[in-house]
Design an enzyme around this catalytic site. Sequence first.
Site, short mmCIF file in Angstrom:
data_model
loop_
_atom_site.label_atom_id
_atom_site.label_comp_id
_atom_site.label_asym_id
_atom_site.label_seq_id
_atom_site.Cartn_x
_atom_site.Cartn_y
_atom_site.Cartn_z
N HIS A 1 0.84 -1.21 0.00
CA HIS A 1 0.00 0.00 0.00
C HIS A 1 0.88 1.25 0.00
O HIS A 1 0.64 2.19 -0.75
CB HIS A 1 -0.87 0.06 1.26
N LYS B 1 -17.12 -6.44 6.62
CA LYS B 1 -15.85 -7.16 6.79
C LYS B 1 -15.49 -7.31 8.26
O LYS B 1 -15.72 -6.43 9.06
CB LYS B 1 -14.72 -6.40 6.09
P1 ADP Z 1 -9.87 -3.32 -0.66
O1 ADP Z 1 -10.61 -3.94 0.47
O2 ADP Z 1 -10.52 -2.10 -1.24
O3 ADP Z 1 -9.38 -4.29 -1.72
P2 ADP Z 1 -7.15 -3.17 0.27
O4 ADP Z 1 -6.66 -2.39 1.44
O5 ADP Z 1 -7.01 -4.66 0.36
O6 ADP Z 1 -8.61 -2.70 0.06
O7 ADP Z 1 -6.43 -2.67 -1.06
C1 ADP Z 1 -6.53 -1.38 -1.53
C2 ADP Z 1 -5.88 -1.28 -2.90
O8 ADP Z 1 -4.50 -1.56 -2.78
C3 ADP Z 1 -6.41 -2.26 -3.94
O9 ADP Z 1 -6.41 -1.62 -5.21
C4 ADP Z 1 -5.39 -3.37 -3.93
O10 ADP Z 1 -5.34 -4.05 -5.16
C5 ADP Z 1 -4.13 -2.56 -3.68
N1 ADP Z 1 -3.06 -3.36 -3.06
C6 ADP Z 1 -3.12 -4.12 -1.96
N2 ADP Z 1 -1.95 -4.71 -1.70
C7 ADP Z 1 -1.09 -4.31 -2.68
C8 ADP Z 1 0.27 -4.60 -3.01
N3 ADP Z 1 1.00 -5.46 -2.28
N4 ADP Z 1 0.81 -3.99 -4.10
C9 ADP Z 1 0.05 -3.17 -4.84
N5 ADP Z 1 -1.23 -2.87 -4.62
C10 ADP Z 1 -1.81 -3.42 -3.55
#
Ligand code: ADP
Length: 161
Positions: A19, A43
């Site tokens: 992130h 969630k």
């Molecule tokens: P959500 O519940 O909206 O999927 P997340 O916090 O899991 O929220 O992810 C937010 C965004 O960050 C999404 O677009 C996800 O694909 C991206 N993301 C999560 N982990 C990574 C990573 N390791 N590298 C790049 N992007 C990521």
Amino acid sequence: MNQRIAVYPGSFDPPTMGHLDIIRRAAALYDTLYVAVLINTNKQELFSLEERVALLEQELAAFPNIKVSSFRGLLVDYCKQHEIGVIIRGLRAVSDYEYEMQIAQMNRSLSADIETVFLMTNTKYSFLSSSIVKEVVRFGGDVSDVVPPIVAQKLSEKMGG
Ligand code: ADP
């Protein structure tokens, strides 16, 4: 809508290095970047909304053009309130693609003047997700390479480690 103002929305439960990598890169591309923590009542959360916002604020304090906040309901409504013209999402493996396309197309049909922009993950973090971090910590594994130190500390407090 302002195309120089972007939002990076997510659950961030907890924020990972994946992130933060996307956040730093997006902050370099746009004048203002909102990092918006989703208030998701469905969630199962490990960190409360307040904790997730506080962790991101601490981690991102040095960036003058990043604003950490939270939102509930439709992301496009949040965008309209803040004149945000761009939604940033991160793409990891192909497995992200279908889900991300669905959201992007739905957002486009709700509001045609907001663009979704995808940033490719840094390959180091291709297989990193908040859920895998929680899974590893639950079984006593070390996640200090994949989350920032303040998150690692909070995780071990929570898990009693
Ligand atoms: P959500 O519940 O909206 O999927 P997340 O916090 O899991 O929220 O992810 C937010 C965004 O960050 C999404 O677009 C996800 O694909 C991206 N993301 C999560 N982990 C990574 C990573 N390791 N590298 C790049 N992007 C990521």
